[in-house]
Scaffold this motif. Structure first.
Motif, PDB file in Angstrom:
ATOM      1  N   VAL A   1       0.913  -1.347  -0.052  1.00 14.70           N
ATOM      2  CA  VAL A   1       0.009   0.048  -0.089  1.00 14.70           C
ATOM      3  C   VAL A   1       0.828   1.157  -0.074  1.00 14.70           C
ATOM      4  O   VAL A   1       1.912   1.207   0.763  1.00 14.70           O
ATOM      5  CB  VAL A   1      -1.047  -0.012   1.208  1.00 14.70           C
TER       6      VAL A   1
ATOM      7  N   ARG B   1       0.684   5.503   0.200  1.00 13.07           N
ATOM      8  CA  ARG B   1      -0.230   6.552   0.741  1.00 13.07           C
ATOM      9  C   ARG B   1       0.687   7.846   0.528  1.00 13.07           C
ATOM     10  O   ARG B   1       1.608   8.225   0.940  1.00 13.07           O
ATOM     11  CB  ARG B   1      -0.378   6.355   2.087  1.00 13.07           C
ATOM     12  N   ASN B   2      -0.423   8.912  -0.438  1.00 10.15           N
ATOM     13  CA  ASN B   2       0.292  10.275  -0.378  1.00 10.15           C
ATOM     14  C   ASN B   2      -0.660  11.149   0.561  1.00 10.15           C
ATOM     15  O   ASN B   2      -0.003  12.098   1.061  1.00 10.15           O
ATOM     16  CB  ASN B   2       0.105  10.697  -1.844  1.00 10.15           C
TER      17      ASN B   2
ATOM     18  N   LEU C   1      -5.381   4.523   7.975  1.00  9.29           N
ATOM     19  CA  LEU C   1      -4.629   5.428   8.648  1.00  9.29           C
ATOM     20  C   LEU C   1      -4.955   6.307   9.539  1.00  9.29           C
ATOM     21  O   LEU C   1      -4.612   6.680  10.568  1.00  9.29           O
ATOM     22  CB  LEU C   1      -3.738   6.343   7.603  1.00  9.29           C
TER      23      LEU C   1
ATOM     24  N   THR D   1       6.066  10.159   1.564  1.00  9.33           N
ATOM     25  CA  THR D   1       5.027   8.960   1.317  1.00  9.33           C
ATOM     26  C   THR D   1       4.886   7.754   1.774  1.00  9.33           C
ATOM     27  O   THR D   1       6.482   7.346   2.231  1.00  9.33           O
ATOM     28  CB  THR D   1       5.220   8.956  -0.316  1.00  9.33           C
TER      29      THR D   1
ATOM     30  N   ASN E   1       4.129   5.036  -8.059  1.00  9.18           N
ATOM     31  CA  ASN E   1       3.312   6.282  -7.479  1.00  9.18           C
ATOM     32  C   ASN E   1       3.613   7.337  -8.001  1.00  9.18           C
ATOM     33  O   ASN E   1       2.578   8.234  -8.430  1.00  9.18           O
ATOM     34  CB  ASN E   1       3.748   6.168  -5.825  1.00  9.18           C
TER      35      ASN E   1
ATOM     36  N   ASP F   1      -4.322   6.974  -2.243  1.00  7.04           N
ATOM     37  CA  ASP F   1      -3.379   5.839  -1.912  1.00  7.04           C
ATOM     38  C   ASP F   1      -3.913   4.845  -2.739  1.00  7.04           C
ATOM     39  O   ASP F   1      -5.032   4.835  -3.522  1.00  7.04           O
ATOM     40  CB  ASP F   1      -3.862   5.765  -0.325  1.00  7.04           C
TER      41      ASP F   1
ATOM     42  N   ARG G   1      -7.590   5.039  -3.795  1.00  4.67           N
ATOM     43  CA  ARG G   1      -8.517   6.017  -3.584  1.00  4.67           C
ATOM     44  C   ARG G   1      -8.379   7.347  -4.366  1.00  4.67           C
ATOM     45  O   ARG G   1      -7.228   7.524  -4.467  1.00  4.67           O
ATOM     46  CB  ARG G   1      -8.235   6.723  -1.940  1.00  4.67           C
TER      47      ARG G   1
END
Ligand code: TMP
Ligand code: ASP
Length: 245
Positions: free
Chosen positions: A100, A102-103, A109, A124, A167, A183, A208
């Motif tokens: 996974v 995530r930005n 989270l 990130t 990403n 994410d 997402r």
């Protein structure tokens, strides 16, 4: 790669049925067919439903994302799109680690790690989860992965490097169509020669995606949390991603 030169594989035995896809053997020893379903599940399969048109949207969006990534040098299992909801792929053994990236803080989270939704993340965040619904896909650290024999430290370092490269490519593309890539989840697989390549799918089920202007959620969270207009969100992503056809 394209199957247009008379080598289109013919669907054979069902190898594996997951929650959102089926994988079939074919008459070609180095091809499988991945079929995308309209079935939707959440929370380890405890919430079940159908999203009309999802199989077709996810197959087409994944095709576009895999083609974009391949054009930037990322090796994937994608070979060709065969119909609205079927693609031919290279056979791999899926590594049981969900990667996974995530930005922006959202989802688990916020729920279990104390972040405020919408916070931009620096750096990130890359996380590993065990792909096992019966254990609720627990978060793993590097040592867990080594001790479980899922990947060695060299492979894990490469997975992180690949995930961050992916990403960068996807975030830039989604920004260009007015979407924040908040994410997403990736799965990788091993080829018979041991080489690790990107597998599975990249779609509104596994990302997402928030509209940059309105903040509107254009992904599976609409189904997970009963936000309404689920089908419309998937169709909107299909429409906007046609920018890279
Ligand atoms: P999370 O915030 O619920 O941990 O999810 C992170 C990202 O991974 C999000 O984009 C949704 C995606 N995801 C999957 O693709 N499959 C899953 O089973 C879960 C839990 C999340
Ligand atoms: N795909 C997972 C499930 O069905 C979870 C999710 O995407 O939220 O359980």
């Amino acid at each position: 790669m394209s199957e247009s030169n008379g080598t289109r594989p013919i669907k054979g035995e069902l190898l594996h049925e997951g929650k959102a896809k089926r994988v079939f053997k074919t008459d070609h020893s180095d091809r499988y067919i991945q079929e995308f379903k309209n079935d939707a599940t959440a929370f380890d399969g405890t919430k079940k439903g159908t999203i009309e048109g999802k199989g077709s949207v996810n197959c087409q969006v994944s095709t576009r994302m895999f083609r974009l990534l391949e054009s930037k040098g990322v090796k994937t299992h994608f070979v060709d799109i065969l119909s609205d909801n079927e693609m031919s792929i290279l056979p791999v053994k899926i590594i049981k680690v969900e990667v996974v990236v995530r930005n922006i803080a959202a989802g688990s989270l916020v729920k279990v790690r104390g972040f405020k939704e919408g916070t931009k993340l620096d750096p990130t965040i890359v996380e590993w989860y065990l792909k096992d619904d019966s254990l609720h896909d627990p978060l793993l650290n590097d040592d867990h992965i080594h001790a479980l024999g899922l990947a060695n430290s060299h492979e894990l370092a490469n997975l992180k490097k690949d995930a961050l490269k992916i990403n960068g490519i996807l975030s830039e593309f989604f920004a260009s169509i007015g979407i924040n890539l908040v994410d997403f989840k990736l799965e990788f697989g091993r080829r018979p020669d041991g080489k690790i390549i990107l597998a599975d799918e990249i779609s509104p089920d596994t990302c997402r995606l928030w509209d940059r202007e309105t903040g509107n959620k254009l992904d599976k969270d609409r189904f997970r949390f009963d936000l309404g207009n689920v089908e419309d969100a998937y169709q909107e992503i299909l429409k906007r991603t046609s920018a890279i056809r």
